[in-house]
Motif scaffolding. Structure first.
Motif, PDB file in Angstrom:
ATOM      1  N   ILE A  77       9.992  15.624  -5.264  1.00  0.00           N
ATOM      2  CA  ILE A  77       9.036  14.571  -4.911  1.00  0.00           C
ATOM      3  C   ILE A  77       7.643  15.101  -5.249  1.00  0.00           C
ATOM      4  N   SER A  78       7.247  14.974  -6.507  1.00  0.00           N
ATOM      5  CA  SER A  78       5.979  15.565  -6.934  1.00  0.00           C
ATOM      6  C   SER A  78       4.783  14.640  -6.701  1.00  0.00           C
ATOM      7  N   HIS A  79       5.018  13.345  -6.671  1.00  0.00           N
ATOM      8  CA  HIS A  79       3.925  12.373  -6.506  1.00  0.00           C
ATOM      9  C   HIS A  79       4.265  11.470  -5.328  1.00  0.00           C
ATOM     10  N   VAL A  80       3.418  11.472  -4.314  1.00  0.00           N
ATOM     11  CA  VAL A  80       3.649  10.685  -3.096  1.00  0.00           C
ATOM     12  C   VAL A  80       2.602   9.578  -3.011  1.00  0.00           C
ATOM     13  N   ALA A  81       3.057   8.367  -2.760  1.00  0.00           N
ATOM     14  CA  ALA A  81       2.153   7.244  -2.506  1.00  0.00           C
ATOM     15  C   ALA A  81       2.145   6.953  -1.008  1.00  0.00           C
ATOM     16  N   ILE A  82       0.971   6.638  -0.480  1.00  0.00           N
ATOM     17  CA  ILE A  82       0.814   6.304   0.932  1.00  0.00           C
ATOM     18  C   ILE A  82       0.323   4.870   1.040  1.00  0.00           C
ATOM     19  N   ALA A  83       1.031   4.038   1.806  1.00  0.00           N
ATOM     20  CA  ALA A  83       0.561   2.683   2.107  1.00  0.00           C
ATOM     21  C   ALA A  83      -0.366   2.772   3.308  1.00  0.00           C
ATOM     22  N   TRP A  84      -1.638   2.477   3.105  1.00  0.00           N
ATOM     23  CA  TRP A  84      -2.641   2.731   4.138  1.00  0.00           C
ATOM     24  C   TRP A  84      -3.362   1.455   4.555  1.00  0.00           C
ATOM     25  N   ASP A  85      -3.338   1.165   5.863  1.00  0.00           N
ATOM     26  CA  ASP A  85      -4.134   0.064   6.408  1.00  0.00           C
ATOM     27  C   ASP A  85      -4.936   0.500   7.631  1.00  0.00           C
ATOM     28  N   GLY A  86      -4.918   1.793   7.915  1.00  0.00           N
ATOM     29  CA  GLY A  86      -5.689   2.310   9.031  1.00  0.00           C
ATOM     30  C   GLY A  86      -5.053   2.127  10.390  1.00  0.00           C
ATOM     31  N   SER A  87      -3.820   1.592  10.431  1.00  0.00           N
ATOM     32  CA  SER A  87      -3.159   1.311  11.710  1.00  0.00           C
ATOM     33  C   SER A  87      -2.570   2.578  12.322  1.00  0.00           C
ATOM     34  N   ARG A  88      -2.176   2.467  13.590  1.00  0.00           N
ATOM     35  CA  ARG A  88      -1.570   3.601  14.284  1.00  0.00           C
ATOM     36  C   ARG A  88      -0.298   4.062  13.583  1.00  0.00           C
TER      37      ARG A  88
END
Length: 278
Positions: free
Chosen positions: A155-166
């Motif tokens: 897993i060399s490239h990780v994407a993060i889904a970010w909306d600032g929630s808890r």
């Protein structure tokens, strides 16, 4: 301290596919984790009433179904032993039984004693979906959905889904072992879908990860042509990510799960490994 990964295996009425053996051991090997695989076979009660007594074949049908469940479980464990040996993954195994309606709950309870769960995901497999939802919302631990149609490696490239929630914050924290090993991190923020807590939240997260010695960048995206959960996966794949990290929205009501929109999108159409945290 070695990470401890949990792999629940379901066998009835729908079984995990053979792909779970290769994919789960690949993740464990990548993390240097110890893997515990547990087959949860189905216990089918023999309802004793006037109707069932007329159906003399019912006990025999139950016996055959339970035997098939155990046989499939033993087969999956053997596949996992073979893959673990090839990938030098330390493996322990166990076998348990639960009533059909409580297989997912049994998996969720066991998952609480491990750092993360690895969950096989097959399109149209209602048993694996129910188990995954139970673990996701009932274990208090992160869970990685592993699609059967994809061979998983590093897993060399990780994407993060970010909306600032808890839940997004918790997902990032739970993904630390992957983030520390990644050569690239992309923080995806969906714009135009709902008001964001902070307009520059993705940039702040990327900057914080960079300060920790990681390579991260913020990328705003639009998912107007897709449901949000599908759009996130499409953009992650297009940018070369091999894992999507996101918070899981939802709760259970008597083992029926009420899901958030993006969470349900992903569960309905899984396109790459997704680390969910609730």
């Amino acid at each position: 301290m070695k990470l401890q990964a949990f792999l629940p295996l379901v066998t009835y009425p729908d079984s995990n596919s053979d792909a779970i053996a290769s994919n789960a051991t690949a993740i464990a090997a990548y993390l240097g984790a110890e893997l515990h695989a547990e087959v949860i076979t189905a216990h089918i009660p023999n309802v004793s009433n006037a109707t069932s007594r007329l159906l003399l074949e019912v006990p025999e049908l139950i016996r055959k179904a339970e035997a098939a469940s155990r046989q499939r479980g033993e087969y999956l464990l053997e596949k996992i032993r073979e893959e673990s040996a090839m990938k030098l993954v330390k493996l322990t195994t166990s076998l348990s039984s639960a009533a059909l309606l409580f297989v997912g709950e049994a998996a969720a309870i066991e998952a609480r004693y491990f750092d993360l769960s690895l969950l096989g995901w097959e399109a149209g497999n209602s048993t694996s979906r129910a188990t995954a939802e139970a673990v996701l919302f009932g274990s208090g631990r992160p869970a990685i959905l592993l699609p059967e149609t994809q061979a998983i490696g590093s897993i060399s490239h990780v994407a993060i889904a970010w909306d600032g929630s808890r839940v997004a914050v918790r997902a990032v924290a739970d993904a630390k072992p992957f983030l520390e090993r990644a050569s690239k991190i992309t923080v995806l923020t969906v714009v135009g879908e709902k008001p964001l807590m902070e307009e520059n939240g993705a940039e702040r997260l990327a900057a914080g990860l960079t300060k920790r010695g990681l390579i991260a960048e913020a990328t705003p995206i639009s998912t107007e042509d897709y449901p949000v959960g599908i759009g996130l996966q499409v953009h992650a794949i297009a940018r070369g990510a091999s894992l999507l990290v996101m918070g899981g929205y939802g709760h259970s009501v008597v083992r029926d799960f009420v899901l958030g929109g993006a969470t349900e999108d992903v569960l309905d159409d899984l396109r790459l490994p997704v680390l969910f945290s609730h």
